[in-house]
Design a protein around this motif. Structure first.
Motif, short mmCIF file in Angstrom:
data_model
loop_
_atom_site.label_atom_id
_atom_site.label_comp_id
_atom_site.label_asym_id
_atom_site.label_seq_id
_atom_site.Cartn_x
_atom_site.Cartn_y
_atom_site.Cartn_z
N PHE A 46 -3.78 1.32 -11.58
CA PHE A 46 -4.61 2.08 -10.24
C PHE A 46 -4.08 0.80 -8.65
O PHE A 46 -3.69 2.47 -8.17
N ILE A 47 -3.80 -0.13 -9.28
CA ILE A 47 -3.21 -0.43 -8.16
C ILE A 47 -1.01 0.20 -7.40
O ILE A 47 -1.32 0.38 -6.31
N GLN A 50 -2.10 3.18 -5.89
CA GLN A 50 -2.71 2.69 -4.17
C GLN A 50 -1.24 2.90 -3.20
O GLN A 50 -0.93 3.35 -2.28
N ALA A 51 -0.33 2.07 -4.35
CA ALA A 51 1.01 1.89 -3.14
C ALA A 51 1.83 2.84 -3.99
O ALA A 51 2.56 3.30 -2.02
N MET A 52 1.80 3.62 -4.38
CA MET A 52 2.64 5.35 -4.03
C MET A 52 1.92 5.80 -3.48
O MET A 52 2.82 6.62 -2.42
N ILE A 53 0.60 6.55 -2.40
CA ILE A 53 0.00 6.72 -1.78
C ILE A 53 0.71 5.61 -0.21
O ILE A 53 1.51 6.89 0.34
N LYS A 54 1.12 4.99 -0.07
CA LYS A 54 1.00 3.69 1.20
C LYS A 54 2.33 4.07 1.28
O LYS A 54 2.77 4.35 2.27
N LYS A 86 4.98 -6.25 -9.10
CA LYS A 86 4.96 -7.94 -8.87
C LYS A 86 4.08 -8.11 -7.24
O LYS A 86 4.27 -9.84 -7.65
N TRP A 87 3.13 -8.08 -7.49
CA TRP A 87 1.81 -8.65 -6.61
C TRP A 87 1.39 -8.13 -7.28
O TRP A 87 -0.20 -8.18 -6.43
N ASP A 88 0.75 -7.79 -8.31
CA ASP A 88 -0.10 -7.64 -8.79
C ASP A 88 -1.30 -8.56 -8.61
O ASP A 88 -2.45 -8.30 -8.48
N SER A 103 -12.72 -2.59 0.59
CA SER A 103 -11.93 -3.65 0.94
C SER A 103 -10.77 -3.85 -0.36
O SER A 103 -9.83 -4.40 -0.07
N GLN A 104 -10.58 -2.96 -1.58
CA GLN A 104 -9.55 -3.15 -1.76
C GLN A 104 -8.58 -1.97 -1.56
O GLN A 104 -7.29 -2.20 -1.56
N ASN A 105 -8.66 -1.12 -0.02
CA ASN A 105 -7.60 -0.16 0.66
C ASN A 105 -7.02 -0.92 1.61
O ASN A 105 -6.13 -1.32 1.38
N MET A 106 -7.59 -2.23 1.88
CA MET A 106 -7.67 -2.79 2.60
C MET A 106 -6.42 -4.56 2.34
O MET A 106 -5.97 -4.75 2.27
N ASN A 107 -6.85 -4.42 0.61
CA ASN A 107 -6.39 -5.50 -0.03
C ASN A 107 -4.62 -5.54 -0.02
O ASN A 107 -3.83 -6.16 0.12
N ALA A 108 -4.52 -3.79 -0.74
CA ALA A 108 -3.29 -3.14 -0.76
C ALA A 108 -2.37 -2.45 0.76
O ALA A 108 -1.37 -3.11 0.94
#
Length: 460
Positions: A46-47, A50-54, A86-88, A103-108
């Motif tokens: 999942f993470i 998230q990073a792929m979209i960013k 690397k940053w899980d 909150s999860q989006n802001m974490n990313a």
């Protein structure tokens, strides 16, 4: 920890202390403080999405000349580090959190922003890369978190679940061919029925799984709709006209899957249709697997006091008090996984009901239960195949004895002597606990025609 272990950060609610070595920031810290619920985190898969979209958003925003290349490239670099895992450890939020996944989006956003700032050359470090202004540019939690659910699920289904459902089908099909010569008694209502080939039983299992595989292929198509660029409520506010197309193209390139824009952006934003539909198929798969594994446990029951028509591979001792006992552990595990998935399908359906107006705020719950369902089912299937199905053998002598003593063999002569007479013969055989043939011989009814009609090979 001492005050030297923290740094002061500020958001729209004011100051808050954040661990000095954390890459996340103020909004993540507030969510940590607010939501200590289950100690469950979103998985790496999942993470990674998230990073792929960013990264895809930064690339599109650079191409559309909305984001400086130095900042965009740093965001892409940091995002790719997150994708690599690397940053899980910096993704620390409980899956039960504020609605929609803000909150999860802001974490990313915060982790990527702080790491991207470090990646800037000294000459470029004229200011901090901002989690909202830069990393979250052209995005809202409402469109991106929803898209993460679809993309993550589509990747898991294509890379894991579909191949493993096919593996199960193929092994059941192979086993049906292997066991086709074995004749046995059929059973309905757990009572004697006319004969059947063991391979025919297994061919039924195989085709059942094949049909679910086809349904899963079809319904997975709904996950390819991702509403990137819908932003808050589907109106595409604050984005470049080419943004959605470019981001979706980049995500398709990175995943090698055919993602596309929704047919209707507002329907997409309001609902969680695709997870609901896919989970209905995963639930059906679970129901069929419970039926199949329950059948196999029954057929393997014993070894002295049960049916023992098949033998399962022994994988571990089955009792701490009864020496030598071996249980159908793999079948039991599979049944448990299926029970969990059926419960999760109900959770997702209930969460789907909770959508209101322009958004379904239950998306974190849907994401967690949906992805875990896909993962545990994907992991259970190859275990079931390799540690159980592949090693099943038939106990032909037991099958033969049960079949030859089955009262249902009398069905073969009912068209010759009539239903009522056949029933009388069957009842007499049952009451005296003797074979059907013995009663027929005693009644001088065992003609060549009737003997042929009693042959199990003629009944299958």
């Amino acid at each position: 920890m001492t005050s030297n272990s923290y740094r002061r950060e500020q958001d729209t609610l004011g100051e808050i202390l954040v661990p000095k070595d954390a890459y996340y920031g103020a909004q993540t810290q507030r969510a940590i403080n607010n939501f200590q619920i289950s100690n469950r985190r979103f998985p790496h898969e999942f993470i990674k999405v998230q990073a792929m979209i960013k990264a895809a958003a930064a690339k599109a925003n650079m191409e559309n000349e909305l984001l400086a290349k130095s900042i965009g490239n740093a965001i892409i670099g940091a995002s790719e580090e997150v994708m690599e895992g690397k940053w899980d450890h910096q993704f620390v939020l409980d899956v039960y959190q504020a609605g929609a996944g803000t909150s999860q989006n802001m974490n990313a956003n915060e982790v990527i922003a702080n790491r991207a700032t470090e990646l800037l050359d000294d000459a470029e470090k004229h200011g901090r890369i901002h989690p909202n202004d830069h990393v979250n540019m052209s995005q809202s939690t409402n469109d991106t978190f929803h898209a993460v659910i679809h993309i993550t699920a589509a990747v898991i289904i294509n890379q894991k679940l579909l191949p493993r459902v096919k593996q199960l089908h193929d092994e059941l099909k192979r086993k049906s061919i292997e066991l086709m010569p074995v004749m046995k008694s059929g059973r309905t209502h757990l009572h004697d029925a006319i004969p059947i080939r063991m391979g025919q039983e297994f061919s039924g299992y195989a085709e059942t799984i094949h049909e679910v595989y086809q349904q899963l292929e079809r319904v997975t198509d709904s996950l390819y709709e991702i509403g990137i660029g819908g932003t808050a409520i589907g109106t595409r506010n604050n984005i470049h006209p080419d943004y959605s197309k470019k981001v979706i193209q980049e995500i398709s390139r990175r995943t090698n899957l055919p993602f596309r824009e929704p047919t209707d952006m507002f329907s997409y934003m309001q609902n969680t249709n695709a997870p609901i539909r896919v989970m209905q198929v995963i639930k059906e798969l679970s129901i069929h697997l419970i039926k199949i594994t329950s059948d196999l446990r029954l057929l393997a029951s014993g070894p002295r006091t049960g049916l023992t028509e098949i033998s399962l591979p022994g994988v571990q001792p089955g009792s701490t008090i009864m020496p030598g006992k071996v249980n159908p552990a793999i079948l039991e595990m599979t049944h448990m996984v299926c029970c969990q998935v059926i419960g999760y399908e109900t959770t997702i359906a209930t969460a789907g009901v909770a959508g209101q107006l322009e958004i379904n705020v239950m998306m974190p719950l849907i994401a967690h239960t949906f992805i875990e369902s896909l993962e545990i089912m994907s992991n259970a299937l190859p275990t079931l195949v390799t540690k159980c199905i592949s090693g099943i053998t038939a106990n032909e002598e037991n099958c033969k004895n049960f079949m030859e003593n089955s009262l249902a063999l009398v069905t073969g002569i009912s068209s010759i002597v009539g239903y009522d007479m056949a029933a009388q013969i069957g009842k007499e055989a049952d009451s005296r606990n003797v074979p059907i043939k013995q009663v027929l011989q005693e009644r001088e009814l065992l003609t060549p025609e009737i003997e042929k009609a009693l042959d199990p090979n003629g009944m299958v």
